[in-house]
Design a protein around this motif. Structure first.
Motif, PDB file in Angstrom:
ATOM      1  N   GLY A  27       0.772  -1.453  -0.144  1.00  0.00           N
ATOM      2  CA  GLY A  27       0.099   0.168   0.018  1.00  0.00           C
ATOM      3  C   GLY A  27       0.963   1.327  -0.025  1.00  0.00           C
ATOM      4  N   ASP A  28       2.191   1.148   0.290  1.00  0.00           N
ATOM      5  CA  ASP A  28       3.177   2.498   0.283  1.00  0.00           C
ATOM      6  C   ASP A  28       3.143   3.005  -1.174  1.00  0.00           C
ATOM      7  OD1 ASP A  28       3.463   2.237   2.955  1.00  0.00           O
ATOM      8  OD2 ASP A  28       5.537   1.534   2.800  1.00  0.00           O
ATOM      9  N   LYS A  29       3.271   4.127  -1.271  1.00  0.00           N
ATOM     10  CA  LYS A  29       3.483   4.724  -2.414  1.00  0.00           C
ATOM     11  C   LYS A  29       4.889   4.966  -2.914  1.00  0.00           C
ATOM     12  CE  LYS A  29      -0.946   7.229  -2.470  1.00  0.00           C
ATOM     13  NZ  LYS A  29      -1.214   8.529  -2.464  1.00  0.00           N
ATOM     14  N   VAL A  30       5.220   4.930  -3.910  1.00  0.00           N
ATOM     15  CA  VAL A  30       6.695   4.730  -4.609  1.00  0.00           C
ATOM     16  C   VAL A  30       6.831   6.024  -5.334  1.00  0.00           C
ATOM     17  CG1 VAL A  30       8.738   3.617  -5.947  1.00  0.00           C
ATOM     18  CG2 VAL A  30       6.832   2.471  -4.598  1.00  0.00           C
ATOM     19  N   LEU A  31       7.789   6.840  -5.070  1.00  0.00           N
ATOM     20  CA  LEU A  31       7.975   7.973  -5.924  1.00  0.00           C
ATOM     21  C   LEU A  31       9.228   7.774  -7.069  1.00  0.00           C
ATOM     22  CD1 LEU A  31       7.660  11.211  -6.143  1.00  0.00           C
ATOM     23  CD2 LEU A  31       9.264  11.391  -4.381  1.00  0.00           C
ATOM     24  N   PHE A  32       9.235   8.289  -8.229  1.00  0.00           N
ATOM     25  CA  PHE A  32      10.385   8.219  -9.300  1.00  0.00           C
ATOM     26  C   PHE A  32      10.753   9.561  -9.648  1.00  0.00           C
ATOM     27  CE2 PHE A  32       7.675   4.326  -9.718  1.00  0.00           C
ATOM     28  CZ  PHE A  32       8.475   3.192  -9.958  1.00  0.00           C
ATOM     29  N   ASP A  36      20.568  13.817 -11.564  1.00  0.00           N
ATOM     30  CA  ASP A  36      21.825  13.605 -12.202  1.00  0.00           C
ATOM     31  C   ASP A  36      21.606  12.755 -13.660  1.00  0.00           C
ATOM     32  OD1 ASP A  36      23.160  15.322 -10.716  1.00  0.00           O
ATOM     33  OD2 ASP A  36      23.339  13.688  -9.189  1.00  0.00           O
ATOM     34  N   GLY A  37      20.597  12.658 -14.399  1.00  0.00           N
ATOM     35  CA  GLY A  37      20.531  11.841 -15.370  1.00  0.00           C
ATOM     36  C   GLY A  37      19.919  10.411 -15.165  1.00  0.00           C
ATOM     37  N   LYS A  38      19.743  10.124 -13.883  1.00  0.00           N
ATOM     38  CA  LYS A  38      19.301   8.721 -13.521  1.00  0.00           C
ATOM     39  C   LYS A  38      18.016   8.840 -12.837  1.00  0.00           C
ATOM     40  CE  LYS A  38      23.926   7.268 -12.479  1.00  0.00           C
ATOM     41  NZ  LYS A  38      25.051   6.725 -11.582  1.00  0.00           N
ATOM     42  N   ILE A  39      17.315   7.538 -13.173  1.00  0.00           N
ATOM     43  CA  ILE A  39      15.908   7.601 -12.380  1.00  0.00           C
ATOM     44  C   ILE A  39      16.204   7.000 -11.159  1.00  0.00           C
ATOM     45  CG2 ILE A  39      13.551   6.658 -12.866  1.00  0.00           C
ATOM     46  CD1 ILE A  39      14.246   8.748 -14.680  1.00  0.00           C
ATOM     47  N   VAL A  40      15.660   7.776 -10.231  1.00  0.00           N
ATOM     48  CA  VAL A  40      15.442   7.201  -8.566  1.00  0.00           C
ATOM     49  C   VAL A  40      14.384   6.659  -8.341  1.00  0.00           C
ATOM     50  CG1 VAL A  40      16.271   8.052  -6.444  1.00  0.00           C
ATOM     51  CG2 VAL A  40      17.384   9.029  -8.277  1.00  0.00           C
ATOM     52  N   VAL A  41      14.212   5.721  -7.373  1.00  0.00           N
ATOM     53  CA  VAL A  41      13.002   5.114  -6.791  1.00  0.00           C
ATOM     54  C   VAL A  41      13.121   5.323  -5.424  1.00  0.00           C
ATOM     55  CG1 VAL A  41      11.582   3.296  -6.553  1.00  0.00           C
ATOM     56  CG2 VAL A  41      12.883   3.495  -8.825  1.00  0.00           C
TER      57      VAL A  41
END
Length: 91
Positions: A27-32, A36-41
């Motif tokens: 149920g937690d939400k994940v942020l994307f 610096d040119g990289k996708i962070v989760v």
């Protein structure tokens, strides 16, 4: 390094080791976001908390508090007042 497969609906299962590191529960939400040119989760709740914490930095000092103990005592006092106000007519 962990690997996940993208479904036809664009869904992935976050590998268990990554869920543990991000302290993610059902149920937690994940942020994307891009950094610096990289996708962070990231864990959205933890990011929101850290942002709030950062924005509040130095506010206690501005209000005249000199120690964590003073803040804790003030919070206890406010909680007591709110409790009494809420239950004063419920005898």
């Amino acid at each position: 390094m962990e690997l996940a497969r993208l479904s036809s609906k664009g869904q992935i299962t976050v590998p268990i080791e990554i869920r543990k590191k991000l302290n993610l529960k059902e149920g937690d939400k994940v942020l994307f976001f891009e950094e610096d040119g990289k996708i962070v989760v990231a864990n959205a709740s933890l990011m929101a908390f850290k942002e709030l914490q950062s924005s509040m930095m130095g506010e206690a000092e501005k209000q005249g508090f000199k120690s964590d103990n003073e803040i804790n005592e003030y919070v206890k006092e406010i909680r007591k007042e709110l409790w009494e106000k809420k239950y004063e007519n419920n005898d």
